[in-house]
Design a protein around this motif. Structure first.
Motif, short mmCIF file in Angstrom:
data_model
loop_
_atom_site.label_atom_id
_atom_site.label_comp_id
_atom_site.label_asym_id
_atom_site.label_seq_id
_atom_site.Cartn_x
_atom_site.Cartn_y
_atom_site.Cartn_z
N ASN A 50 13.35 4.90 19.60
CA ASN A 50 13.03 3.58 19.06
C ASN A 50 11.54 3.44 18.75
N GLU A 51 10.71 4.06 19.57
CA GLU A 51 9.28 3.96 19.36
C GLU A 51 8.88 4.55 18.01
N PHE A 52 9.49 5.69 17.66
CA PHE A 52 9.17 6.31 16.38
C PHE A 52 9.68 5.47 15.22
N GLN A 53 10.85 4.86 15.39
CA GLN A 53 11.39 3.99 14.33
C GLN A 53 10.47 2.79 14.11
N GLN A 54 9.98 2.20 15.19
CA GLN A 54 9.07 1.06 15.06
C GLN A 54 7.77 1.48 14.38
N LEU A 55 7.22 2.62 14.79
CA LEU A 55 5.98 3.08 14.17
C LEU A 55 6.19 3.44 12.70
N TYR A 56 7.34 4.03 12.38
CA TYR A 56 7.63 4.38 11.00
C TYR A 56 7.65 3.13 10.12
N HIS A 57 8.34 2.09 10.57
CA HIS A 57 8.40 0.86 9.79
C HIS A 57 7.04 0.17 9.73
N GLY A 58 6.28 0.23 10.81
CA GLY A 58 4.93 -0.32 10.80
C GLY A 58 4.03 0.40 9.83
N LEU A 59 4.12 1.74 9.79
CA LEU A 59 3.32 2.52 8.84
C LEU A 59 3.74 2.22 7.40
N LYS A 60 5.01 2.04 7.17
CA LYS A 60 5.49 1.72 5.82
C LYS A 60 4.94 0.36 5.38
N ALA A 61 4.99 -0.62 6.28
CA ALA A 61 4.45 -1.94 5.97
C ALA A 61 2.95 -1.88 5.74
N ALA A 62 2.24 -1.07 6.53
CA ALA A 62 0.79 -0.94 6.36
C ALA A 62 0.46 -0.28 5.02
N SER A 63 1.27 0.68 4.60
CA SER A 63 1.05 1.31 3.28
C SER A 63 1.24 0.29 2.17
N TYR A 64 2.27 -0.54 2.30
CA TYR A 64 2.48 -1.59 1.30
C TYR A 64 1.32 -2.58 1.29
N GLN A 65 0.80 -2.87 2.46
CA GLN A 65 -0.34 -3.79 2.55
C GLN A 65 -1.57 -3.21 1.87
N VAL A 66 -1.80 -1.90 2.04
CA VAL A 66 -2.93 -1.24 1.37
C VAL A 66 -2.75 -1.31 -0.14
N ASN A 67 -1.54 -1.02 -0.61
CA ASN A 67 -1.28 -1.08 -2.06
C ASN A 67 -1.44 -2.50 -2.59
N LEU A 68 -0.97 -3.47 -1.83
CA LEU A 68 -1.08 -4.86 -2.26
C LEU A 68 -2.54 -5.30 -2.31
N ALA A 69 -3.34 -4.88 -1.34
CA ALA A 69 -4.75 -5.27 -1.32
C ALA A 69 -5.51 -4.63 -2.48
N GLY A 70 -5.02 -3.51 -2.99
CA GLY A 70 -5.71 -2.85 -4.10
C GLY A 70 -5.37 -3.42 -5.46
N THR A 71 -4.40 -4.31 -5.53
CA THR A 71 -3.99 -4.85 -6.83
C THR A 71 -4.44 -6.28 -7.07
N THR A 72 -5.27 -6.82 -6.22
CA THR A 72 -5.67 -8.23 -6.38
C THR A 72 -6.65 -8.43 -7.53
N HIS A 73 -7.26 -7.39 -8.04
CA HIS A 73 -8.19 -7.54 -9.15
C HIS A 73 -7.48 -7.66 -10.50
N LEU A 74 -6.17 -7.42 -10.50
CA LEU A 74 -5.38 -7.53 -11.72
C LEU A 74 -5.02 -8.98 -11.98
N PRO A 75 -4.88 -9.35 -13.27
CA PRO A 75 -4.49 -10.73 -13.56
C PRO A 75 -3.02 -10.99 -13.18
N ALA A 76 -2.74 -12.21 -12.84
CA ALA A 76 -1.37 -12.61 -12.48
C ALA A 76 -0.89 -13.64 -13.49
N VAL A 77 0.31 -13.45 -14.00
CA VAL A 77 0.91 -14.37 -14.96
C VAL A 77 2.15 -14.97 -14.32
#
Length: 161
Positions: free
Chosen positions: A44-71
């Motif tokens: 279970n510990e590895f499953q939790q860390l895997y999902h946490g790492l996946k969410a953190a990767s999405y957060q990094v990608n999301l933080a890198g796209t804020t300079h783009l315009p939003a419509v």
């Protein structure tokens, strides 16, 4: 006999059958690598860390796209008027198109991205530490089992001679 059958939730008059166990040849020791792999699987510990790492990767990608315009496009439909009626003159439509573009934010986006990267690195470090802890536990248990097995074999040899 009756009390033993009572504990087993059986008929009180049933005979108790003795089971013969052969302890002269213990089961073979499992391969260390297979024991290590089995200890690492489906934790279970590895499953939790895997999902946490996946969410953190999405957060990094999301933080890198804020300079783009939003419509944003919005379509509203409704009924208006002084009386409750459903005629052509009572319908209204409203369409909105919003363009949002952040040109300067005081480096807040860079700070959010750096924070997301730090969180991802922290989770990766935590996963590595967990792997090492499990490896250490398996090594200790495996060595304890080998030592116990050797002591048992030497004891049984001394008793038989």
């Amino acid at each position: 006999r009756q009390y033993f059958n009572f504990l087993l939730n059986k008929n009180l008059d049933e005979p108790v059958v003795a089971v013969q166990m052969d302890f002269s040849s213990p089961a073979p020791l499992p391969d260390f690598n297979s024991a290590l792999n089995r200890a690492m699987e489906k934790r279970n510990e590895f499953q939790q860390l895997y999902h946490g790492l996946k969410a953190a990767s999405y957060q990094v990608n999301l933080a890198g796209t804020t300079h783009l315009p939003a419509v944003t496009a919005v379509v509203d439909y409704g009924i208006q008027g002084e009386k409750y009626s459903l005629g052509k003159d009572d319908d209204y439509w409203m369409v909105s198109l919003v363009l949002e573009w952040t040109l300067f934010d005081g480096n807040q986006d860079k700070a959010k991205k750096a924070q997301a990267l730090l969180e991802k690195k922290r989770l990766e470090s935590q996963r590595s530490e967990l792997e090492n802890q499990i490896k250490l536990q398996v090594h200790e248990t495996y060595n304890l089992l080998r030592t116990s097995r050797a002591a048992s074999n030497s004891f049984s040899m001394s008793c038989s001679s």
